[in-house]
Design an enzyme around this catalytic site. Structure first.
Site, PDB file in Angstrom:
ATOM      1  CE  LYS A 171      -3.077   2.922   2.543  1.00  0.00           C
ATOM      2  NZ  LYS A 171      -3.512   3.346   3.876  1.00  0.00           N
ATOM      3  N   GLY A 232      -8.124   9.242  10.023  1.00  0.00           N
ATOM      4  CA  GLY A 232      -8.364   9.299  11.455  1.00  0.00           C
ATOM      5  C   GLY A 232      -9.440  10.265  11.894  1.00  0.00           C
ATOM      6  CB  ALA A 258      -8.491   7.787   5.012  1.00  0.00           C
ATOM      7  N   GLY A 259     -11.191   7.856   6.837  1.00  0.00           N
ATOM      8  CA  GLY A 259     -12.343   8.688   7.129  1.00  0.00           C
ATOM      9  C   GLY A 259     -13.548   7.962   7.679  1.00  0.00           C
ATOM     10  CG  ASN A 280      -5.632   1.508  12.241  1.00  0.00           C
ATOM     11  OD1 ASN A 280      -4.431   1.466  12.051  1.00  0.00           O
ATOM     12  ND2 ASN A 280      -6.115   1.169  13.422  1.00  0.00           N
ATOM     13  CB  THR A 281      -8.860   5.744  13.553  1.00  0.00           C
ATOM     14  OG1 THR A 281      -7.533   5.997  13.075  1.00  0.00           O
ATOM     15  CG2 THR A 281      -9.095   6.538  14.821  1.00  0.00           C
TER      16      THR A 281
END
Length: 328
Positions: A171, A232, A258-259, A280-281
């Protein structure tokens, strides 16, 4: 016959054009794995062991089949010749412990995890490592370039990752600034070209820009990964229009990266036709990461089912569910 010459063939009963040289090339061109299919050419079975040597010829009639579950479709997706069932990719940062991270991965059903490349702790070389808790033989590791702000840094990082673990599916992300963590698309494009020439298969984090996405695909990206919102942030997908345009224009998998903040965000991305979601977050910082991981698994599956089902048309005015004829 020239490698660039297009051949007209019949594939599974329909006309098809291909530049593939061998049948194995054709199978990979279709985002399938040669070891998982059976091929009949002009009425004769082609042994799987010979697919790489069997030349594809003009006018060939081929049937390509594989096993599916009883009566149901086998809804897998493929990238760089690898096939996966789970459309959820999860990260390995921000967790309280390796144990919690491993439990979240299991609950999510993910088959791919992103991993950052960091220096070995030479002061304590026997300290626990991620590989002690998440087995790279069972879960596909996707080395990423988190924290890289130039293309050269990113390429260097992934060269080390390949040397450390043999990984070529990677990635790529090249960040433009620390405040927004938005991608620097000029550096990202340059790094994609270098990695592709060196035999890497880069899945690339990018802006939600259909033009940039096409440029990355042309440069050798094996998957396009537009941001839904800043990394994040948990804000959810901010621009559904451009994500959908990227999906419609891409010939490689598209995954929102993301997001995502909660399950409904993941479902929205899948309803737009994305091949998967990376997060992830949203899981790691949930009050109960394991439960959130299960929720994300279900959300991705629900969003995919809704996309395949095809949503109802939007209307400007009400349309009664019950007929008005015969109303008392």
């Amino acid at each position: 016959m020239s490698r660039d010459m297009t051949k007209s063939i019949t594939l599974n009963g329909a006309p098809h054009n291909s530049k593939a040289v061998t049948i194995a090339d054709l199978v990979r061109e279709l985002d399938l794995a040669p070891e998982k299919v059976a091929v009949e050419r002009n009425g004769e079975i082609v042994p799987r062991s010979t697919l790489g040597e069997a030349a594809l010829a003009e006018g060939d009639v081929l049937e390509i089949v594989h096993f599916v579950g009883g009566g149901d479709h086998d809804d897998t997706w493929s990238v760089a010749g690898r096939t996966f069932r789970s459309r959820l990719i999860v990260g390995t940062g921000k967790y309280k412990s390796f144990e919690q991270n491993a439990a979240a991965v299991e609950a999510s059903g993910a088959e791919i995890v992103t991993v950052a490349v960091r220096r070995v702790n030479v002061s304590d070389p026997k300290a626990p490592m991620l590989t002690d808790f998440i087995d790279p033989k069972k879960i596909t590791y996707l080395p990423n370039t988190a924290g890289c702000f130039t293309g050269d840094e990113a390429v260097r990082t992934l060269r080390l990752a390949r040397e450390a673990g043999g990984w070529d599916l990677v990635k790529l992300e090249v960040l433009g600034e620390a405040r927004t963590l938005y991608p620097d698309m000029r550096e990202t494009l340059k790094a994609t070209e270098v990695l592709a020439k060196e035999g890497f298969h880069p899945m690339v984090y990018c802006a939600d820009d259909p033009i940039a996405a096409k440029q990355l695909e042309d440069a050798g990206a094996v998957a396009i990964m537009p941001l839904g919102a800043p990394i994040g942030s948990g804000l959810g997908i901010q621009n559904r229009v451009t994500i959908r345009l990227i999906v419609e224009g891409a010939k490689v998998p598209v995954l929102v990266d993301a997001g995502v903040g909660t399950a409904s965000d993941a479902a929205v991305g899948m309803e737009l036709g994305c091949d998967g979601i990376l997060m992830n977050t949203a899981i790691a910082e949930a009050k109960d990461p394991i439960r959130m991981a299960r929720a994300m698994k279900l959300a991705v599956e629900a969003g995919r089912e809704a996309y395949l089902a095809g949503r109802m048309a939007r209307r400007m005015y009400a349309d009664p569910s019950s007929p008005l004829a015969g109303l008392i």
